[in-house]
Write a protein that holds these residues in place. Structure first.
Motif, PDB file in Angstrom:
ATOM      1  N   UNK A  11       0.836  -1.209   0.000  1.00  0.00           N
ATOM      2  CA  UNK A  11       0.000   0.000   0.000  1.00  0.00           C
ATOM      3  C   UNK A  11       0.867   1.253   0.000  1.00  0.00           C
ATOM      4  N   UNK A  12       1.995   1.206   0.719  1.00  0.00           N
ATOM      5  CA  UNK A  12       2.899   2.355   0.757  1.00  0.00           C
ATOM      6  C   UNK A  12       3.475   2.639  -0.630  1.00  0.00           C
ATOM      7  N   UNK A  13       3.798   1.577  -1.367  1.00  0.00           N
ATOM      8  CA  UNK A  13       4.349   1.754  -2.721  1.00  0.00           C
ATOM      9  C   UNK A  13       3.334   2.423  -3.644  1.00  0.00           C
ATOM     10  N   UNK A  14       2.074   1.989  -3.553  1.00  0.00           N
ATOM     11  CA  UNK A  14       1.025   2.598  -4.379  1.00  0.00           C
ATOM     12  C   UNK A  14       0.818   4.069  -4.028  1.00  0.00           C
ATOM     13  N   UNK A  15       0.784   4.351  -2.733  1.00  0.00           N
ATOM     14  CA  UNK A  15       0.574   5.732  -2.297  1.00  0.00           C
ATOM     15  C   UNK A  15       1.773   6.604  -2.657  1.00  0.00           C
ATOM     16  N   UNK A  16       2.977   6.051  -2.526  1.00  0.00           N
ATOM     17  CA  UNK A  16       4.192   6.794  -2.894  1.00  0.00           C
ATOM     18  C   UNK A  16       4.157   7.167  -4.367  1.00  0.00           C
ATOM     19  N   UNK A  17       3.734   6.221  -5.217  1.00  0.00           N
ATOM     20  CA  UNK A  17       3.650   6.502  -6.658  1.00  0.00           C
ATOM     21  C   UNK A  17       2.664   7.630  -6.937  1.00  0.00           C
ATOM     22  N   UNK A  18       1.508   7.623  -6.239  1.00  0.00           N
ATOM     23  CA  UNK A  18       0.520   8.699  -6.421  1.00  0.00           C
ATOM     24  C   UNK A  18       1.072  10.039  -5.944  1.00  0.00           C
ATOM     25  N   UNK A  19       1.729  10.012  -4.783  1.00  0.00           N
ATOM     26  CA  UNK A  19       2.303  11.248  -4.228  1.00  0.00           C
ATOM     27  C   UNK A  19       3.420  11.776  -5.116  1.00  0.00           C
ATOM     28  N   UNK A  20       4.175  10.867  -5.723  1.00  0.00           N
ATOM     29  CA  UNK A  20       5.247  11.275  -6.627  1.00  0.00           C
ATOM     30  C   UNK A  20       4.676  11.987  -7.843  1.00  0.00           C
ATOM     31  N   UNK A  21       3.610  11.442  -8.408  1.00  0.00           N
ATOM     32  CA  UNK A  21       2.956  12.101  -9.554  1.00  0.00           C
ATOM     33  C   UNK A  21       2.486  13.501  -9.172  1.00  0.00           C
ATOM     34  N   UNK A  22       1.892  13.618  -7.977  1.00  0.00           N
ATOM     35  CA  UNK A  22       1.415  14.915  -7.505  1.00  0.00           C
ATOM     36  C   UNK A  22       2.579  15.901  -7.378  1.00  0.00           C
ATOM     37  N   UNK A  23       3.700  15.409  -6.857  1.00  0.00           N
ATOM     38  CA  UNK A  23       4.882  16.262  -6.689  1.00  0.00           C
ATOM     39  C   UNK A  23       5.432  16.737  -8.027  1.00  0.00           C
ATOM     40  N   UNK A  24       5.466  15.827  -9.006  1.00  0.00           N
ATOM     41  CA  UNK A  24       5.970  16.192 -10.337  1.00  0.00           C
ATOM     42  C   UNK A  24       5.068  17.258 -10.961  1.00  0.00           C
ATOM     43  N   UNK A  25       3.768  17.127 -10.763  1.00  0.00           N
ATOM     44  CA  UNK A  25       2.836  18.148 -11.284  1.00  0.00           C
ATOM     45  C   UNK A  25       3.100  19.491 -10.605  1.00  0.00           C
ATOM     46  N   UNK A  26       3.339  19.490  -9.295  1.00  0.00           N
ATOM     47  CA  UNK A  26       3.655  20.729  -8.576  1.00  0.00           C
ATOM     48  C   UNK A  26       4.936  21.361  -9.119  1.00  0.00           C
ATOM     49  N   UNK A  27       5.920  20.523  -9.410  1.00  0.00           N
ATOM     50  CA  UNK A  27       7.180  21.027  -9.962  1.00  0.00           C
ATOM     51  C   UNK A  27       6.946  21.636 -11.342  1.00  0.00           C
ATOM     52  N   UNK A  28       6.114  20.976 -12.149  1.00  0.00           N
ATOM     53  CA  UNK A  28       5.795  21.498 -13.483  1.00  0.00           C
ATOM     54  C   UNK A  28       5.185  22.900 -13.384  1.00  0.00           C
ATOM     55  N   UNK A  29       4.250  23.063 -12.444  1.00  0.00           N
ATOM     56  CA  UNK A  29       3.625  24.380 -12.256  1.00  0.00           C
ATOM     57  C   UNK A  29       4.645  25.403 -11.759  1.00  0.00           C
ATOM     58  N   UNK A  30       5.533  24.962 -10.857  1.00  0.00           N
ATOM     59  CA  UNK A  30       6.547  25.864 -10.311  1.00  0.00           C
ATOM     60  C   UNK A  30       7.550  26.302 -11.369  1.00  0.00           C
TER      61      UNK A  30
END
Length: 196
Positions: A87-106
């Motif tokens: 479950x941690x691996x799945x959540x980490x992957x989702x959080x990573x995608x969210x972080x990459x999107x934040x970086x794209x906006x930044x």
């Protein structure tokens, strides 16, 4: 896992986290800055090594500014303890995608990122965790750096992952470090299309 093994693992994890705190201080000295986006740390530094032609036709030259991605291992460890490895691996992957999107906006709004030409990183987990994020995979050119990265990242996996030792033994031939690369152009194009 028996009690002794659990205590040993927890001790090793504590030592590793202490080392990472030291490593963060060293990283600050060798970079132009460190920014945090969710589960990611972004280290702004110069690209060292060979010039690289990317799949979108962009070139990353030695000396260009890049954003080096690092997962926040403390957050990953806490998730693993709370939720279990899968479950941690799945959540980490989702959080990573969210972080990459934040970086794209930044990339489009923050002056500190104006000169960053690409996101880069080194990982063993290129078969799973970065799937669908848009990164290209490149082999590590330097043999010495490849050997060091293999040893270091396998040790990280053994210490932080609940079944890291078994996974490392079973999948050692597949656990080869790769360089991730995602140009600024491809990053913004890809993630500007996604809804928040």
């Amino acid at each position: 896992m028996n009690m002794l093994a659990t205590i040993t693992k927890a001790s090793a994890q504590s030592v590793w986290m202490a080392w990472e705190a030291v490593f963060d201080q060293i990283t600050k000295l060798r970079s132009a800055g460190i920014k945090r986006y969710g589960i990611c740390k972004l280290v702004i530094r110069r690209h060292h090594g060979k010039n690289m032609k990317c799949q979108d036709g962009e070139w990353i030259y030695s000396g260009d500014w890049v954003g080096e991605l690092h997962l926040d291992n403390r957050q990953v460890l806490e998730l693993s303890r709370e939720l279990g490895a899968d479950r941690a691996a799945l959540l980490t992957a989702r959080m990573l995608r969210r972080s990459i999107k934040q970086i794209s906006e930044a990339m489009e709004t923050e002056p500190e990122l104006a000169q960053v030409r690409a996101l880069t990183g080194i990982t063993l987990l290129h078969r799973g965790i970065i799937h669908g994020l848009g990164f290209e995979l490149h082999p590590l050119e330097s043999k010495g750096f490849r050997v060091f990265s293999t040893y270091y990242l396998r040790l990280l996996l053994k210490v932080l992952h609940p079944v890291g030792r078994e996974r490392t033994k079973k999948n050692a031939p597949k656990l080869v470090p790769k360089m991730l690369m995602l140009t600024r152009k491809s990053l913004i194009l890809r993630y500007s299309k996604e809804t928040a």
